[in-house]
Design a protein around this motif. Structure first.
Motif, short mmCIF file in Angstrom:
data_model
loop_
_atom_site.label_atom_id
_atom_site.label_comp_id
_atom_site.label_asym_id
_atom_site.label_seq_id
_atom_site.Cartn_x
_atom_site.Cartn_y
_atom_site.Cartn_z
N VAL A 47 43.58 -91.92 47.95
CA VAL A 47 43.13 -90.88 47.03
C VAL A 47 44.36 -90.16 46.50
CG1 VAL A 47 42.82 -89.17 48.89
CG2 VAL A 47 41.54 -88.94 46.74
N CYS A 48 44.33 -89.81 45.21
CA CYS A 48 45.54 -89.28 44.59
C CYS A 48 45.20 -88.41 43.39
CB CYS A 48 46.43 -90.44 44.14
SG CYS A 48 47.99 -89.91 43.39
N ASN A 49 45.82 -87.24 43.36
CA ASN A 49 45.83 -86.39 42.17
C ASN A 49 47.27 -86.40 41.66
OD1 ASN A 49 45.53 -84.47 40.18
ND2 ASN A 49 45.43 -82.74 41.60
N PRO A 50 47.63 -87.37 40.83
CA PRO A 50 49.04 -87.52 40.43
C PRO A 50 49.40 -86.57 39.30
CG PRO A 50 47.72 -89.15 39.32
CD PRO A 50 46.77 -88.37 40.19
N PRO A 51 50.68 -86.41 39.01
CA PRO A 51 51.05 -85.75 37.75
C PRO A 51 50.44 -86.54 36.59
CG PRO A 51 52.97 -86.06 39.18
CD PRO A 51 51.85 -86.86 39.78
N TYR A 52 49.80 -85.82 35.66
CA TYR A 52 49.16 -86.56 34.56
C TYR A 52 49.23 -85.84 33.21
CZ TYR A 52 44.99 -83.74 35.92
OH TYR A 52 44.10 -82.73 36.27
N VAL A 53 49.96 -84.76 33.13
CA VAL A 53 50.09 -84.05 31.85
C VAL A 53 51.18 -84.72 31.03
CG1 VAL A 53 50.67 -81.86 30.74
CG2 VAL A 53 49.33 -81.87 32.87
N ALA A 54 50.87 -85.08 29.80
CA ALA A 54 51.87 -85.65 28.90
C ALA A 54 52.86 -84.57 28.49
CB ALA A 54 51.20 -86.24 27.67
N GLU A 55 54.10 -84.97 28.29
CA GLU A 55 55.15 -84.02 27.90
C GLU A 55 54.74 -83.21 26.68
OE1 GLU A 55 58.52 -82.01 28.39
OE2 GLU A 55 58.43 -83.88 29.52
N ALA A 56 54.11 -83.85 25.71
CA ALA A 56 53.73 -83.16 24.48
C ALA A 56 52.65 -82.11 24.71
CB ALA A 56 53.24 -84.19 23.45
N GLU A 57 51.90 -82.25 25.79
CA GLU A 57 50.81 -81.31 26.08
C GLU A 57 51.29 -80.09 26.86
OE1 GLU A 57 47.18 -84.55 26.57
OE2 GLU A 57 48.36 -83.96 28.33
N TYR A 58 52.47 -80.18 27.45
CA TYR A 58 52.91 -79.16 28.40
C TYR A 58 53.02 -77.78 27.76
CZ TYR A 58 55.65 -77.00 32.16
OH TYR A 58 56.10 -76.18 33.16
N ALA A 59 53.50 -77.73 26.53
CA ALA A 59 53.70 -76.43 25.86
C ALA A 59 52.39 -75.71 25.60
CB ALA A 59 54.45 -76.64 24.55
N GLY A 60 51.28 -76.43 25.62
CA GLY A 60 49.98 -75.81 25.33
C GLY A 60 49.21 -75.39 26.56
#
Length: 291
Positions: free
Chosen positions: A192-205
């Protein structure tokens, strides 16, 4: 000589805190104000009483931090996850209700197996590993985390858990991109895993509170899909035939993650929504023998 200023009542402190948080645009201002009051005084806002001078100083300091958008969970130092209370603070991702749903889905995959072998990757606080261990005391559970700060919180939570339970997960400080080399073939019933999944372009929002959480626990290359791709590819052989891989998903990632799971030979692939109706959970199985 000036007389001492009158002490602030619990009710007045609650109203002051609520109004300050509300004016700062914090959505759950009433809930957060009551939570902070209870944390500082040990009382609910409905109870009579006044704040001591020390309690007022502590409350005022916490309000300033919250107005600067430090997460409430960090200010409290702990946060509930399922039936557990987990220590949290700077350096580790905060457990969220969506991850509780991921964990419940993982537990359903283990129905009828009282002694499974379970691995949580990108474990952070160890929320899912600990919750699975609490529901299945005979399970063999391992939680893997690389980051030193997050690993410190993981060990703290496991140690606290071990004080009240006969069995506790094992913690391993390791890179999930390499740890699969240390695993025997066909050893695990569940990953089971909750990995990093935010795209770089989404981070600022993102919401401002998220900038206080560790960046490396949030952002992933390849449009947020990097860890899904590597884990799906590298950990299949570590699952027993019929064993399950369960992921938490980011917004809009279900089709891409489902496709890469299929490309790597998984079957019984399914996505499930969270309470808000967003596809949040991906489940996939290593094909059972004879299929």
């Amino acid at each position: 000589m000036k007389p001492d200023a009158p002490q602030e009542t619990v009710q007045a402190a609650y109203r002051r805190c609520r109004n300050q948080l509300r004016q700062a645009g914090i959505a759950e201002a009433a809930f957060e104000a009551e939570t902070l009051i209870s944390h500082v005084t040990g009382r609910s806002r409905f109870e009579p009483g006044t704040l001591t001078a020390e309690q007022k100083l502590v409350l005022d300091a916490l309000i300033i931090k919250r107005l600067n958008r430090e997460p409430l969970q960090y200010l409290l130092g702990s946060w509930p996850f399922m039936d557990l209370e987990l220590a949290v603070g700077p350096g580790v991702l905060i457990p969220r209700p969506e991850t509780e749903q991921v964990c419940l889905a993982a537990l359903k995959c283990l129905a009828g197996n009282p002694q499974p072998t379970v691995l949580e990757l990108c474990a952070g606080t160890g929320a899912m590993a600990l919750a699975i261990q609490s529901r299945l005391p005979q399970a063999t559970v391992t939680a893997v985390e690389l980051d030193a700060a997050a690993f410190g919180w993981l060990e703290r939570n496991i140690q606290a858990f071990a004080q009240n339970h006969a069995t506790a997960p094992m913690s391993v400080q390791a890179d999930v991109l390499e740890y699969h080399h240390a695993l025997p073939v066909a050893a695990l019933d569940l990953i089971v895993c909750n990995p990093p999944y935010v795209a770089e372009a989404e981070y600022a929002g993102l919401e401002p509170e998220l900038y206080f959480e560790p960046r490396r626990a949030l952002i992933a290359p390849e449009g947020g899909l990097f860890f899904y791709r590597r884990i799906a590819r590298d950990y299949l052989k570590a699952l027993k035939p019929g064993g399950w891989l369960v992921f938490e998903l980011g917004a809009g990632q279900a089709p891409a993650v489902g496709e890469l799971l299929a490309q790597n030979g998984y079957t019984a692939i399914e996505t499930r929504p969270d309470y808000a109706g967003h596809d949040r959970i991906a489940l996939a199985q290593r094909p059972p023998l004879g299929t």
